[in-house]
Write a protein that holds these residues in place. Structure first.
Motif, PDB file in Angstrom:
ATOM      1  N   TYR A 261     -19.956 -10.751  28.742  1.00 63.34           N
ATOM      2  CA  TYR A 261     -19.034 -10.668  27.610  1.00 63.34           C
ATOM      3  C   TYR A 261     -19.577 -11.443  26.417  1.00 63.34           C
ATOM      4  N   LEU A 262     -19.149 -11.026  25.240  1.00 67.02           N
ATOM      5  CA  LEU A 262     -19.419 -11.749  24.008  1.00 67.02           C
ATOM      6  C   LEU A 262     -18.092 -12.185  23.403  1.00 67.02           C
ATOM      7  N   SER A 263     -18.114 -13.340  22.740  1.00 64.87           N
ATOM      8  CA  SER A 263     -16.932 -13.845  22.052  1.00 64.87           C
ATOM      9  C   SER A 263     -17.402 -14.470  20.739  1.00 64.87           C
ATOM     10  N   PRO A 264     -16.474 -14.799  19.843  1.00 68.07           N
ATOM     11  CA  PRO A 264     -16.889 -15.454  18.597  1.00 68.07           C
ATOM     12  C   PRO A 264     -17.685 -16.735  18.823  1.00 68.07           C
ATOM     13  N   ASP A 265     -17.483 -17.399  19.970  1.00 69.25           N
ATOM     14  CA  ASP A 265     -18.166 -18.662  20.223  1.00 69.25           C
ATOM     15  C   ASP A 265     -19.584 -18.496  20.768  1.00 69.25           C
ATOM     16  N   ASN A 266     -19.813 -17.452  21.585  1.00 65.05           N
ATOM     17  CA  ASN A 266     -21.146 -17.320  22.198  1.00 65.05           C
ATOM     18  C   ASN A 266     -21.978 -16.193  21.592  1.00 65.05           C
ATOM     19  N   GLU A 267     -21.370 -15.386  20.728  1.00 66.18           N
ATOM     20  CA  GLU A 267     -22.040 -14.163  20.280  1.00 66.18           C
ATOM     21  C   GLU A 267     -23.331 -14.433  19.516  1.00 66.18           C
ATOM     22  N   ALA A 268     -23.358 -15.438  18.653  1.00 67.76           N
ATOM     23  CA  ALA A 268     -24.561 -15.699  17.862  1.00 67.76           C
ATOM     24  C   ALA A 268     -25.757 -16.013  18.762  1.00 67.76           C
ATOM     25  N   ILE A 269     -25.528 -16.855  19.778  1.00 63.58           N
ATOM     26  CA  ILE A 269     -26.611 -17.256  20.676  1.00 63.58           C
ATOM     27  C   ILE A 269     -27.033 -16.108  21.586  1.00 63.58           C
ATOM     28  N   LEU A 270     -26.056 -15.484  22.266  1.00 61.34           N
ATOM     29  CA  LEU A 270     -26.394 -14.430  23.226  1.00 61.34           C
ATOM     30  C   LEU A 270     -26.937 -13.188  22.538  1.00 61.34           C
ATOM     31  N   SER A 271     -26.374 -12.827  21.383  1.00 60.05           N
ATOM     32  CA  SER A 271     -26.864 -11.639  20.669  1.00 60.05           C
ATOM     33  C   SER A 271     -28.311 -11.827  20.231  1.00 60.05           C
ATOM     34  N   LYS A 272     -28.660 -13.040  19.838  1.00 55.66           N
ATOM     35  CA  LYS A 272     -30.046 -13.320  19.457  1.00 55.66           C
ATOM     36  C   LYS A 272     -30.980 -13.169  20.656  1.00 55.66           C
ATOM     37  N   MET A 273     -30.553 -13.690  21.819  1.00 51.66           N
ATOM     38  CA  MET A 273     -31.357 -13.547  23.032  1.00 51.66           C
ATOM     39  C   MET A 273     -31.514 -12.080  23.403  1.00 51.66           C
ATOM     40  N   ILE A 274     -30.403 -11.342  23.341  1.00 53.78           N
ATOM     41  CA  ILE A 274     -30.421  -9.919  23.689  1.00 53.78           C
ATOM     42  C   ILE A 274     -31.369  -9.153  22.766  1.00 53.78           C
ATOM     43  N   LYS A 275     -31.284  -9.432  21.484  1.00 51.01           N
ATOM     44  CA  LYS A 275     -32.147  -8.759  20.507  1.00 51.01           C
ATOM     45  C   LYS A 275     -33.607  -9.125  20.708  1.00 51.01           C
ATOM     46  N   ASN A 276     -33.896 -10.407  20.927  1.00 53.89           N
ATOM     47  CA  ASN A 276     -35.278 -10.867  21.091  1.00 53.89           C
ATOM     48  C   ASN A 276     -35.944 -10.287  22.331  1.00 53.89           C
ATOM     49  N   LYS A 277     -35.154  -9.925  23.325  1.00 54.17           N
ATOM     50  CA  LYS A 277     -35.702  -9.330  24.547  1.00 54.17           C
ATOM     51  C   LYS A 277     -35.660  -7.803  24.504  1.00 54.17           C
ATOM     52  N   ASP A 278     -35.435  -7.257  23.305  1.00 50.09           N
ATOM     53  CA  ASP A 278     -35.446  -5.815  23.067  1.00 50.09           C
ATOM     54  C   ASP A 278     -34.371  -5.098  23.898  1.00 50.09           C
ATOM     55  N   LEU A 279     -33.196  -5.733  23.966  1.00 48.32           N
ATOM     56  CA  LEU A 279     -32.053  -5.153  24.663  1.00 48.32           C
ATOM     57  C   LEU A 279     -30.973  -4.819  23.650  1.00 48.32           C
ATOM     58  N   GLN A 280     -29.967  -4.084  24.093  1.00 52.89           N
ATOM     59  CA  GLN A 280     -28.815  -3.811  23.249  1.00 52.89           C
ATOM     60  C   GLN A 280     -27.532  -3.971  24.047  1.00 52.89           C
ATOM     61  N   PHE A 281     -26.475  -4.377  23.353  1.00 51.12           N
ATOM     62  CA  PHE A 281     -25.156  -4.590  23.960  1.00 51.12           C
ATOM     63  C   PHE A 281     -24.274  -3.390  23.638  1.00 51.12           C
ATOM     64  N   ILE A 282     -23.665  -2.807  24.666  1.00 50.33           N
ATOM     65  CA  ILE A 282     -22.773  -1.658  24.502  1.00 50.33           C
ATOM     66  C   ILE A 282     -21.373  -2.090  24.922  1.00 50.33           C
ATOM     67  N   GLU A 283     -20.479  -2.201  23.961  1.00 48.98           N
ATOM     68  CA  GLU A 283     -19.127  -2.685  24.253  1.00 48.98           C
ATOM     69  C   GLU A 283     -18.343  -1.655  25.073  1.00 48.98           C
ATOM     70  N   LEU A 284     -17.630  -2.149  26.092  1.00 44.31           N
ATOM     71  CA  LEU A 284     -16.805  -1.304  26.950  1.00 44.31           C
ATOM     72  C   LEU A 284     -15.316  -1.589  26.808  1.00 44.31           C
ATOM     73  N   PHE A 285     -14.973  -2.857  26.524  1.00 43.97           N
ATOM     74  CA  PHE A 285     -13.578  -3.262  26.654  1.00 43.97           C
ATOM     75  C   PHE A 285     -13.360  -4.570  25.907  1.00 43.97           C
ATOM     76  N   VAL A 286     -12.254  -4.687  25.195  1.00 40.93           N
ATOM     77  CA  VAL A 286     -11.888  -5.940  24.538  1.00 40.93           C
ATOM     78  C   VAL A 286     -10.686  -6.521  25.278  1.00 40.93           C
ATOM     79  N   ALA A 287     -10.848  -7.747  25.776  1.00 39.30           N
ATOM     80  CA  ALA A 287      -9.815  -8.352  26.620  1.00 39.30           C
ATOM     81  C   ALA A 287      -9.247  -9.605  25.977  1.00 39.30           C
TER      82      ALA A 287
END
Length: 300
Positions: free
Chosen positions: A145-171
């Motif tokens: 999951y991504l949230s306003p608190d972790n998104e900047a860090i995790l999204s950068k890691m995901i992007k740097n490893k040539d991955l993409q995040f596909i949202e399924l559900f907002v909880a």
């Protein structure tokens, strides 16, 4: 470079020795060593350091293995797509945070692709390992999951490893607790209500920071904290100690039992649960089916 050489490379890494890999591949040890050396020479890297105790994978080797797994996976996907009518052994791997809906979707997948032989792997593991597993080709899909608190860090890691995040559900955040917990009667739980009780969280190893946490609220907000590694332990402590954890609120009574309930938490942040996959790759039929199964269980 051939697909056979890539297969040999991956098998040696998985077995941890040339001898064990040669036995598994039904080829001679000298032939396997020659093939690996030839691939290393062509790529200009040293993938393994050999010793009497076996092999050690180098940093370059890890990178080469990542590409090898990806190419082998894409070759299998191409065979599945164009090789209509040919019977193939189902093979699929997922790495995920500890979500019951991920398990339920996996059950659907295995039932749908059931055959005399198959090789399926479901890893409930730490957040950092999920990202690494997908980046290195150990798993085709990761779930976090991504949230306003972790998104900047995790999204950068995901992007740097040539991955993409596909949202399924907002909880909206929920509190998981036992059915006989003193707070079980409340329709909405406040943060202050939880302070007297043990906060149960999944341990994240070397990356044990809030950014990699499976829970939306930092441990520092509560005086009592217990870190665990598996779902069964967490649920036993929820029941035995009147503990609690904070999660998505998606709960399965068949999997988790009637003793575990979810109650809304009064908290402003939300969890964007989704899949991570490698960019520019064709998903296997198993991955595509699994994504749809996830959506089905998240919509229930």
């Amino acid at each position: 470079m051939t697909l056979q050489q890539l297969k040999y490379l991956v098998t040696v890494a998985e077995c941890g020795s040339i001898t064990a890999a040669a036995e598994k591949l039904y080829i001679s040890q000298p032939s396997l060593s020659t093939s690996i050396h030839s691939l290393e020479k062509e790529m200009g890297v040293t993938a393994f350091i050999r010793s009497k105790k076996g092999i050690t994978i180098t940093h370059e080797g890890e990178q080469l293995l990542s590409y090898a797994r990806m190419l082998l996976e894409q070759a299998d996907n191409m065979k599945d797509h164009f090789g209509k009518g040919k019977k193939r052994t189902p093979k699929f791997s997922v790495s995920c945070q500890h979500y019951s809906f991920a398990v339920n979707a996996y059950v659907d997948l295995i039932r749908h692709f059931d055959s005399d032989q198959y090789s399926f792997i479901l890893r409930e593991t730490q957040t950092g390992e999920i990202i690494d597993d997908v980046a290195n080709g150990r798993s085709e899909i990761g779930i976090l999951y991504l949230s306003p608190d972790n998104e900047a860090i995790l999204s950068k890691m995901i992007k740097n490893k040539d991955l993409q995040f596909i949202e399924l559900f907002v909880a909206d955040p929920h509190v998981f607790l036992s059915a006989d917990h003193p707070l079980a009667h409340k329709d909405i739980i406040e943060i202050d209500d939880l302070i007297p009780y043990p906060y149960l969280v999944y341990e994240q190893g070397e990356q044990n920071s809030f950014y990699f946490s499976e829970e939306l609220i930092p441990m520092l907000d509560f005086p009592k904290n217990i870190q665990v590694r598996d779902r069964a332990t967490l649920f036993n402590l929820l029941i035995g100690l009147h503990g609690f954890t904070v999660c998505s609120g998606v709960i399965d009574q068949k999997l988790n039992g009637d003793n575990i309930i979810a109650r809304p938490l009064h908290f402003s942040s939300q969890m964007r649960i989704g899949c991570i996959v490698r960019k520019h790759t064709i998903l296997s039929p198993y991955a595509s089916f699994y994504q749809e199964a996830l959506k089905k269980h998240l919509s229930i």
